[in-house]
Design an enzyme around this catalytic site. Structure first.
Site, PDB file in Angstrom:
ATOM      1  N   CYS A  73       0.826  -1.204   0.000  1.00 22.29           N
ATOM      2  CA  CYS A  73       0.000   0.000   0.000  1.00 22.29           C
ATOM      3  C   CYS A  73       0.863   1.257   0.000  1.00 22.29           C
ATOM      4  O   CYS A  73       1.714   1.426   0.875  1.00 22.29           O
ATOM      5  CB  CYS A  73      -0.897  -0.006   1.244  1.00 22.29           C
ATOM      6  SG  CYS A  73      -1.872   1.491   1.381  1.00 22.29           S
ATOM      7  N   CYS A  82      -2.778  -0.451   8.773  1.00 25.16           N
ATOM      8  CA  CYS A  82      -2.201  -1.795   8.624  1.00 25.16           C
ATOM      9  C   CYS A  82      -0.788  -1.797   9.210  1.00 25.16           C
ATOM     10  O   CYS A  82       0.194  -1.758   8.475  1.00 25.16           O
ATOM     11  CB  CYS A  82      -2.137  -2.178   7.154  1.00 25.16           C
ATOM     12  SG  CYS A  82      -3.749  -2.416   6.419  1.00 25.16           S
ATOM     13  N   GLN A 287     -20.231  -8.456  11.454  1.00 29.67           N
ATOM     14  CA  GLN A 287     -18.786  -8.697  11.524  1.00 29.67           C
ATOM     15  C   GLN A 287     -18.135  -8.291  10.199  1.00 29.67           C
ATOM     16  O   GLN A 287     -18.658  -8.594   9.133  1.00 29.67           O
ATOM     17  CB  GLN A 287     -18.523 -10.189  11.789  1.00 29.67           C
ATOM     18  CG  GLN A 287     -18.985 -10.655  13.154  1.00 29.67           C
ATOM     19  CD  GLN A 287     -17.978 -10.343  14.254  1.00 29.67           C
ATOM     20  OE1 GLN A 287     -16.914  -9.797  13.999  1.00 29.67           O
ATOM     21  NE2 GLN A 287     -18.319 -10.680  15.477  1.00 29.67           N
ATOM     22  N   GLU A 337     -27.699  -8.637  25.927  1.00 28.53           N
ATOM     23  CA  GLU A 337     -26.924  -7.575  25.270  1.00 28.53           C
ATOM     24  C   GLU A 337     -27.431  -6.219  25.784  1.00 28.53           C
ATOM     25  O   GLU A 337     -28.628  -6.035  26.016  1.00 28.53           O
ATOM     26  CB  GLU A 337     -27.119  -7.734  23.747  1.00 28.53           C
ATOM     27  CG  GLU A 337     -26.884  -6.520  22.893  1.00 28.53           C
ATOM     28  CD  GLU A 337     -25.442  -6.038  22.873  1.00 28.53           C
ATOM     29  OE1 GLU A 337     -24.513  -6.845  22.785  1.00 28.53           O
ATOM     30  OE2 GLU A 337     -25.263  -4.804  22.968  1.00 28.53           O
ATOM     31  N   ASP A 385     -18.797 -13.031  24.877  1.00 27.14           N
ATOM     32  CA  ASP A 385     -18.047 -12.354  23.797  1.00 27.14           C
ATOM     33  C   ASP A 385     -18.032 -10.860  24.124  1.00 27.14           C
ATOM     34  O   ASP A 385     -18.701 -10.055  23.459  1.00 27.14           O
ATOM     35  CB  ASP A 385     -18.732 -12.639  22.450  1.00 27.14           C
ATOM     36  CG  ASP A 385     -17.993 -12.002  21.279  1.00 27.14           C
ATOM     37  OD1 ASP A 385     -16.865 -11.496  21.479  1.00 27.14           O
ATOM     38  OD2 ASP A 385     -18.556 -12.007  20.158  1.00 27.14           O
ATOM     39  N   CYS A 412     -11.652 -10.252  21.806  1.00 28.86           N
ATOM     40  CA  CYS A 412     -10.868  -9.496  20.824  1.00 28.86           C
ATOM     41  C   CYS A 412      -9.662  -8.838  21.492  1.00 28.86           C
ATOM     42  O   CYS A 412      -8.976  -8.039  20.864  1.00 28.86           O
ATOM     43  CB  CYS A 412     -11.745  -8.466  20.115  1.00 28.86           C
ATOM     44  SG  CYS A 412     -12.643  -7.404  21.237  1.00 28.86           S
TER      45      CYS A 412
HETATM   46  C1  LIG Z   1     -17.546  -8.040  20.805  1.00 31.80           C
HETATM   47  S1  LIG Z   1     -19.229  -7.576  20.711  1.00 31.80           S
HETATM   48  C2  LIG Z   1     -19.959  -9.145  20.533  1.00 31.80           C
HETATM   49  C3  LIG Z   1     -21.053  -9.198  19.533  1.00 31.80           C
HETATM   50  C4  LIG Z   1     -21.603 -10.546  19.147  1.00 31.80           C
HETATM   51  N1  LIG Z   1     -21.328 -11.622  20.036  1.00 31.80           N
HETATM   52  C5  LIG Z   1     -21.174 -10.895  17.740  1.00 31.80           C
HETATM   53  O1  LIG Z   1     -20.371 -11.799  17.532  1.00 31.80           O
HETATM   54  O2  LIG Z   1     -21.665 -10.237  16.826  1.00 31.80           O
HETATM   55  C6  LIG Z   1     -19.564  -7.122  22.372  1.00 31.80           C
HETATM   56  C7  LIG Z   1     -20.989  -6.722  22.634  1.00 31.80           C
HETATM   57  O3  LIG Z   1     -21.147  -6.507  24.042  1.00 31.80           O
HETATM   58  C8  LIG Z   1     -22.099  -5.472  24.250  1.00 31.80           C
HETATM   59  N2  LIG Z   1     -21.931  -5.026  25.647  1.00 31.80           N
HETATM   60  C9  LIG Z   1     -21.035  -4.157  26.162  1.00 31.80           C
HETATM   61  N3  LIG Z   1     -21.152  -4.107  27.491  1.00 31.80           N
HETATM   62  C10 LIG Z   1     -22.143  -4.963  27.855  1.00 31.80           C
HETATM   63  C11 LIG Z   1     -22.695  -5.372  29.112  1.00 31.80           C
HETATM   64  N4  LIG Z   1     -22.267  -4.875  30.258  1.00 31.80           N
HETATM   65  N5  LIG Z   1     -23.682  -6.270  29.107  1.00 31.80           N
HETATM   66  C12 LIG Z   1     -24.135  -6.799  27.932  1.00 31.80           C
HETATM   67  N6  LIG Z   1     -23.644  -6.456  26.714  1.00 31.80           N
HETATM   68  C13 LIG Z   1     -22.645  -5.551  26.672  1.00 31.80           C
HETATM   69  C14 LIG Z   1     -21.770  -4.497  23.154  1.00 31.80           C
HETATM   70  O4  LIG Z   1     -22.859  -3.654  22.870  1.00 31.80           O
HETATM   71  C15 LIG Z   1     -21.438  -5.435  21.989  1.00 31.80           C
HETATM   72  O5  LIG Z   1     -22.579  -5.721  21.217  1.00 31.80           O
END
Ligand SMILES: C[S@@+](CC[C@H](N)C(=O)[O-])C[C@H]1O[C@@H](n2cnc3c(N)ncnc32)[C@H](O)[C@@H]1O
Length: 455
Positions: A73, A82, A287, A337, A385, A412
């Site tokens: 790039c 990147c 995603q 969520e 997650d 992540c």
């Molecule tokens: C890494 S994403 C995971 C999304 C989903 N599992 C996926 O694969 O598409 C983390 C998620 O946690 C939510 N989140 C953040 N803090 C939270 C909490 N205290 N309780 C529940 N959800 C929460 C965020 O809004 C976000 O959607």
């Protein structure tokens, strides 16, 4: 003593968590050098010096690493997106695996051998299905690209090698239309312009359906000369199934406004993860690397070892994608969520895909899940997650108290994953395996899925 503005010849002995080279003097003073690779000898100019560490700028590579590659790039250095493009893809994967192992031994204090080599991509370029580009001008020159790190300066970009090529094509058409019709960009010389009309361009693509959406984020509903642009985009790129206008009048760095209007075609495109179909609107979360997402979710499902009799909690479920995957083999899945719109999407996604054994709850997982447990719901398997900051300790405690057989942790951020694994180890759980999956080639980010079982 390492002094600011002086040059030094240094040996790179390791790579830091962001991929930067690390050198140490015989007195134990540490120097961080972005873009330098382990095994290299480099000449460096010190740009910042503190008591025990310094930052250096790479001036010359005196002995290159065998893994060094010329970045493809042209704006790689200025964009900063990147940060690993100067090293071969295999060595990127090795670096990421080592990073996760390091977190396991140093933070979680568990055997790093449980970390399996990162699963990479066959083609580690052109993998992203969504790009959002600010539109601005600098000294009267149109600029569409990415913000330089920590600034409002746009690095003009003609092709982004980690995005799908269709985005380059659409942006090129929009660029010509802006110049021809003198459309006013929103960011002028690094400032928001009150006369600005076009703020951002977003392009999304369904990788399995090939459907493309173009979103023009504007300050007004009245976009001048829009018919000409719609015609040009639709004729030149037949995969475009949706052109949307998103209106954002707020002078903030939030990209999208709440209101979206259809300019052409549908108000959404679709894509699949596994056999599940998802509708993608301008505002919906999806995603960004669909190929690796399937691999990650399949691993999570494998770790969950479901037989059809289990109740499963899916904490931090977002739009319910993992919940739907789990529902194929579980008796019942409860997704939790915090964002209400994500839960609306999750309910919609379950309905669209005819999934009847998943239900979704809005709220903080650390509050809702203990409430559900106190109401008598007991899960044999829990999937979490969380965002980068990891799980709330209260949630981990509530889970451990409920005593499920297995916990599957999708993460992540390897540092917070390791911190949480250490907490679980103290509560009668043992981490059996950590599988790294490279969702973001060319960058230092790495996703992991861990299997944790009751001792
Ligand atoms: C890494 S994403 C995971 C999304 C989903 N599992 C996926 O694969 O598409 C983390 C998620 O946690 C939510 N989140 C953040 N803090 C939270 C909490 N205290 N309780 C529940 N959800 C929460 C965020 O809004 C976000 O959607």
């Amino acid at each position: 003593m390492i002094e600011k503005n002086k040059e030094y010849e240094l040996d790179i002995i390791a790579q830091g968590y962001e991929g930067e080279g690390i050198s140490k003097t015989s007195e134990g003073f540490t120097i961080f050098i972005p873009e330098a690779l382990k095994g290299e000898k480099v000449r460096v100019k010190i740009v910042k010096s503190k008591k025990s560490y310094a930052y250096g700028k790479l001036i010359e590579i005196l002995k290159p690493s065998k893994n060094r590659e010329i970045p493809i790039c042209p704006i790689y250095k200025r964009c900063g997106g990147c940060s690993l493009q100067h090293t071969s893809y295999n060595s990127q994967l090795e670096f990421k695996t080592e990073r996760v192992k390091d977190c396991m031994s140093k933070i979680a204090k568990i055997n790093p051998d449980i970390v399996k080599p990162a699963i990479g991509m066959k083609n580690p370029y052109r993998y992203r299905n969504k790009v959002q580009l600010p539109v601005g001008s600098n000294n009267g020159e149109l600029q569409i690209g990415f913000f330089a790190p920590r600034s409002h300066d746009i690095i003009d970009m003609k092709s982004c090698y980690i995005q799908d090529e269709v985005a380059d094509k659409a942006v090129d058409i929009i660029r010509k239309w802006i110049l021809k019709n003198n459309i006013k960009p929103y960011i002028v010389d690094g400032q928001y312009s009150p006369e600005g009309v076009l703020r951002h361009i977003m392009v999304r693509k369904g990788f399995k359906t090939n459907e493309v959406m173009v979103v023009l984020v504007t300050t007004t509903e009245k976009l001048p000369h829009k018919e000409e642009l719609i015609l040009e985009l639709a004729q030149s790129i037949p995969e475009i199934k949706s052109i949307m206008l998103n209106i954002n009048t707020k002078p903030t760095n939030v990209i999208l406004g709440e209101k979206s209007l259809v300019l052409y075609g549908k108000d959404h495109i679709s894509d699949y993860i596994g056999n599940f179909k998802f509708n993608i609107s301008p505002l919906s979360f999806f995603q960004v690397n669909p190929v690796q997402t399937e691999i990650l979710y399949a691993k999570a499902l494998e770790f969950a070892e479901l037989t059809g009799n289990e109740t499963v909690f899916d904490a931090y479920c977002g739009t319910g994608t993992i919940s739907l995957f789990l529902s194929q083999k579980a008796k019942r899945v409860y997704g939790v969520e915090i964002v209400p719109q994500a839960i609306e999407n999750a309910i919609h996604n379950a309905k669209e895909n005819n999934v009847k054994n998943a239900e979704f709850h809005v709220g903080e997982a650390e509050k809702i899940i203990p409430e559900m447990i106190s109401q008598g719901i007991k899960a044999e398997v829990v999937v979490v997650d969380p965002p980068r900051k990891g799980c709330e300790k209260a949630l981990l405690e509530a889970i451990a108290k409920m005593s499920p057989e297995r916990i599957v942790y999708v993460s992540c951020d390897p540092s917070t994953l390791a911190r949480d694994l250490a907490i679980l180890e103290e509560m009668n759980y043992e981490t059996k395996e950590v599988q790294s999956v490279d969702m973001f080639p060319q960058t230092a980010h790495i996703e992991n899925v861990a299997l944790i079982t009751r001792k």
